[in-house]
Design an enzyme around this catalytic site. Structure first.
Site, PDB file in Angstrom:
ATOM      1  N   GLY A  12      32.835  31.118  48.126  1.00  0.00           N
ATOM      2  CA  GLY A  12      34.300  31.049  48.166  1.00  0.00           C
ATOM      3  C   GLY A  12      34.879  29.699  47.780  1.00  0.00           C
ATOM      4  O   GLY A  12      36.017  29.410  48.129  1.00  0.00           O
ATOM      5  N   SER A  13      34.118  28.907  47.037  1.00  0.00           N
ATOM      6  CA  SER A  13      34.680  27.605  46.655  1.00  0.00           C
ATOM      7  C   SER A  13      35.868  27.778  45.707  1.00  0.00           C
ATOM      8  O   SER A  13      36.835  27.016  45.768  1.00  0.00           O
ATOM      9  CB  SER A  13      33.616  26.689  46.051  1.00  0.00           C
ATOM     10  OG  SER A  13      33.123  27.206  44.852  1.00  0.00           O
ATOM     11  N   ASN A  14      35.818  28.804  44.861  1.00  0.00           N
ATOM     12  CA  ASN A  14      36.987  29.069  44.003  1.00  0.00           C
ATOM     13  C   ASN A  14      38.164  29.559  44.826  1.00  0.00           C
ATOM     14  O   ASN A  14      39.307  29.158  44.578  1.00  0.00           O
ATOM     15  CB  ASN A  14      36.637  30.102  42.925  1.00  0.00           C
ATOM     16  CG  ASN A  14      35.948  29.468  41.736  1.00  0.00           C
ATOM     17  OD1 ASN A  14      36.583  28.814  40.916  1.00  0.00           O
ATOM     18  ND2 ASN A  14      34.635  29.632  41.652  1.00  0.00           N
ATOM     19  N   ASN A 101      39.775  38.150  36.813  1.00  0.00           N
ATOM     20  CA  ASN A 101      38.414  37.759  37.225  1.00  0.00           C
ATOM     21  C   ASN A 101      37.999  36.486  36.512  1.00  0.00           C
ATOM     22  O   ASN A 101      38.469  36.196  35.411  1.00  0.00           O
ATOM     23  CB  ASN A 101      37.433  38.883  36.858  1.00  0.00           C
ATOM     24  CG  ASN A 101      36.001  38.573  37.281  1.00  0.00           C
ATOM     25  OD1 ASN A 101      35.751  38.103  38.394  1.00  0.00           O
ATOM     26  ND2 ASN A 101      35.036  38.815  36.403  1.00  0.00           N
ATOM     27  N   HIS A 103      34.468  34.726  35.107  1.00  0.00           N
ATOM     28  CA  HIS A 103      33.040  34.945  34.850  1.00  0.00           C
ATOM     29  C   HIS A 103      32.429  33.618  34.400  1.00  0.00           C
ATOM     30  O   HIS A 103      33.003  32.940  33.542  1.00  0.00           O
ATOM     31  CB  HIS A 103      32.857  36.020  33.770  1.00  0.00           C
ATOM     32  CG  HIS A 103      31.423  36.373  33.579  1.00  0.00           C
ATOM     33  ND1 HIS A 103      30.749  37.211  34.451  1.00  0.00           N
ATOM     34  CD2 HIS A 103      30.510  35.961  32.666  1.00  0.00           C
ATOM     35  CE1 HIS A 103      29.492  37.311  34.061  1.00  0.00           C
ATOM     36  NE2 HIS A 103      29.324  36.570  32.987  1.00  0.00           N
ATOM     37  N   ASP A 144      33.068  43.086  33.590  1.00  0.00           N
ATOM     38  CA  ASP A 144      33.276  41.998  32.621  1.00  0.00           C
ATOM     39  C   ASP A 144      33.781  42.476  31.266  1.00  0.00           C
ATOM     40  O   ASP A 144      33.375  41.954  30.223  1.00  0.00           O
ATOM     41  CB  ASP A 144      31.951  41.226  32.417  1.00  0.00           C
ATOM     42  CG  ASP A 144      31.393  40.682  33.720  1.00  0.00           C
ATOM     43  OD1 ASP A 144      32.197  40.336  34.604  1.00  0.00           O
ATOM     44  OD2 ASP A 144      30.159  40.614  33.844  1.00  0.00           O
TER      45      ASP A 144
HETATM   46  C1  GRF Z   1      31.628  31.549  40.317  1.00  0.00           C
HETATM   47  O1  GRF Z   1      30.742  30.875  39.479  1.00  0.00           O
HETATM   48  C2  GRF Z   1      32.337  32.650  39.587  1.00  0.00           C
HETATM   49  O2  GRF Z   1      32.524  32.393  38.237  1.00  0.00           O
HETATM   50  C3  GRF Z   1      31.394  33.800  39.735  1.00  0.00           C
HETATM   51  O3  GRF Z   1      30.837  33.660  41.011  1.00  0.00           O
HETATM   52  C4  GRF Z   1      30.875  32.289  41.407  1.00  0.00           C
HETATM   53  C5  GRF Z   1      31.566  32.224  42.730  1.00  0.00           C
HETATM   54  O4  GRF Z   1      31.477  30.960  43.333  1.00  0.00           O
HETATM   55  N1  GRF Z   1      32.063  35.049  39.440  1.00  0.00           N
HETATM   56  P1  GRF Z   1      32.316  30.660  44.634  1.00  0.00           P
HETATM   57  O5  GRF Z   1      32.019  31.779  45.635  1.00  0.00           O
HETATM   58  O6  GRF Z   1      33.757  30.651  44.265  1.00  0.00           O
HETATM   59  O7  GRF Z   1      31.845  29.336  45.165  1.00  0.00           O
END
Ligand code: GRF
Length: 187
Positions: A12-14, A101, A103, A144
């Site tokens: 969940g860092s994003n 999304n 990717h 995708d």
């Molecule tokens: C990211 O690299 C994203 O592109 C992919 O899964 C990863 C998730 O990382 N779909 P995080 O959970 O957001 O740290």
């Protein structure tokens, strides 16, 4: 005001980066996180960030419970940030061009079922690619496969490993994903 839901399956860092990006934005509300993995670290992050987080299973997705939650929360846009399941057609049709999304590679290469996380970076490494990157795209009922909104590249060298490739790609994700979400939902 636009209400967003983030779907996540892992660290969940994003998700955290997106929540922080929009925290002082009066036009965008990250209303909830939906997580399909009870041991995902994103659940801890959600607590810390005071963002409601619902954990769900395959049945919730199949029975339409997730769709109901989205409607009850007046969700306008869905962000997939490391979400590993296919989104049901019922939801992709209703939210046409409203699910985004990210990717971790340059689609159409290194995409599709089973191509996620470290598997992507390992394949890129094994094929000795001289670049990788990110693809931000709309989501349809296939993995995708929806229209591409944005791509960014990073150069790779022979010194790179799957881990350093992952790091370079993550940096691009943190830099661009929130900005591209912001741009896309304001169109
Ligand atoms: C990211 O690299 C994203 O592109 C992919 O899964 C990863 C998730 O990382 N779909 P995080 O959970 O957001 O740290």
């Amino acid at each position: 005001m636009k209400n967003l839901a983030i779907f996540a399956s892992g660290s969940g860092s994003n998700a955290e980066n997106i929540i922080n990006f929009f925290k002082d934005n009066n036009e965008v509300n990250i209303k909830l996180i939906l997580c399909n993995n009870p041991s995902a670290f994103v659940i801890e992050r959600a607590k810390r960030l005071n963002t409601p987080c619902k954990i769900f299973d395959k049945k919730d997705m199949k029975d339409g419970n997730i769709f109901t939650i989205l409607k009850e929360n007046s969700i306008d846009y869905i962000i997939l940030a490391g979400f590993l399941w296919l989104v049901p057609k019922e939801i992709t049709s209703y939210y046409d061009k409203k699910i985004i999304n990210i990717h971790p590679a340059l689609l159409p290469n290194y995409g599709g079922k089973g191509m996620y996380g470290d598997k992507v970076h390992k394949s890129v490494y094994e094929n000795k690619e001289d670049k990788s990157g990110i693809t931000i795209h709309f989501v349809n009922e296939f993995f995708d496969n929806g229209d591409i909104i944005f791509q960014a590249e990073t150069k790779l060298t022979r010194e790179d490993t799957p881990d350093t490739i992952a790091k370079k790609v993550h940096e691009l994700e943190y830099e661009y994903f929130p900005k591209i979400i912001s741009k896309t939902i304001s169109l």
